[in-house]
Design a protein around this motif. Structure first.
Motif, PDB file in Angstrom:
ATOM      1  N   THR A  98       6.156   9.675   0.271  1.00 38.05           N
ATOM      2  CA  THR A  98       5.262   8.520   0.192  1.00 38.05           C
ATOM      3  C   THR A  98       5.814   7.387   1.044  1.00 38.05           C
TER       4      THR A  98
ATOM      5  N   TYR B 244       0.866  -1.184   0.000  1.00 37.69           N
ATOM      6  CA  TYR B 244       0.000   0.000   0.000  1.00 37.69           C
ATOM      7  C   TYR B 244       0.901   1.232   0.000  1.00 37.69           C
TER       8      TYR B 244
ATOM      9  N   SER C 136      -2.409   7.272  -3.113  1.00 38.47           N
ATOM     10  CA  SER C 136      -3.074   6.136  -2.477  1.00 38.47           C
ATOM     11  C   SER C 136      -3.278   5.078  -3.553  1.00 38.47           C
TER      12      SER C 136
ATOM     13  N   HIS D 243       1.127   5.226   0.099  1.00 41.06           N
ATOM     14  CA  HIS D 243       0.264   6.310   0.559  1.00 41.06           C
ATOM     15  C   HIS D 243       1.106   7.466   1.078  1.00 41.06           C
TER      16      HIS D 243
END
Length: 254
Positions: A65, A34, A41, A36
């Motif tokens: 990030t 993941y 995202s 983000h």
């Protein structure tokens, strides 16, 4: 009063036809990442203790990030996560070309492999029409419905032939040999999450490019055909090998 009871029951159930149940078995996709922070995202796939592959739609920023490994529910800390800043972002050249959608992300420190965090092998062959593959990512699997990321979703998709894919393309899209399509009418073909990961026969075969199946459920979704990019991926990792610590573990390949 009798008319009111069914209405109340429906409201309490909260089970609309659009409700999404396609949640993965927790931590069944230990390569899923993941990405983000820094306005990002999206998903990616861990291919090495230092490296993640994702699509160009996902635009992570160095040290803004975070790559979260070992994730399932991104809204809660489950004790399985490794949160690692992104150190470098390498886009496939030419950048923003309609013919390529691929990006490599280098971690600021190596991933620690365990039962929750494992790399996925790069492809040793290309996917074939009719082959069953598995797509995972965070977001809605229901066409034309937005859902904020929470628990990892999984769908099963058939690979479709190139001509079928081209026949469903909107006018603004151009066909590329770096594309592979999966999903068709009456199958799951939508996972609304940039960089969603497609795995076929235990190998990384795609990252999501265009979510055609999320706008029209009869259309296949387009993925980057990663079997065409093995050389580029390996060349990028080789270029950085000299600046990374020498105690790195061997990359996962087939």
């Amino acid at each position: 009063m009798n008319l009111l009871l069914p209405m109340v029951a429906l409201g309490l159930a909260g089970a609309s036809p659009l409700e999404d149940y396609k949640v993965c078995q927790p931590h069944s996709k230990p390569w899923q990442v993941y990405l983000h922070g820094g306005g990002v995202s999206c998903s990616g796939a861990l291919i090495d203790q230092w490296w993640i592959v994702t699509s160009s739609e996902c635009t992570p920023s160095s040290y803004s990030t975070i790559a979260s490994l070992g994730e399932h529910d991104v809204t809660a800390e489950e004790g399985t996560e490794q949160h690692v800043p992104v150190a470098d972002v390498i886009r496939h050249s030419p950048y923003r070309s309609p013919l390529h959608s691929l990006m490599m992300v280098r971690l600021a420190r190596p991933a620690h492999f365990n039962q929750y965090v494992q790399p996925i092998p790069l492809p040793s062959r290309c996917p074939q029409p009719g082959e069953t593959c598995y797509v995972s990512g965070w977001g809605s699997t229901i066409p034309n419905q937005y859902e904020p990321p929470q628990r990892l979703k999984c769908i099963t998709v058939p690979v479709v032939d190139d001509q079928t894919c081209m026949n469903t393309f909107p006018e603004f899209l151009f066909w590329s040999l770096g594309m592979v399509c999966a999903g068709q009418v009456n199958t799951d073909n939508c996972l609304n999450n940039g960089g969603s990961v497609m795995v076929c026969d235990g190998q990384l075969q795609g990252v999501q490019w265009f979510r055609n199946g999320c706008s029209n459920p009869a259309h296949p979704t387009v993925y980057t055909k990663l079997c065409k990019y093995n050389n580029w991926i390996n060349n990028v990792m080789d270029r950085y090998a000299s600046i990374l610590p020498t105690e790195t573990t061997p990359r996962m390949m087939t």
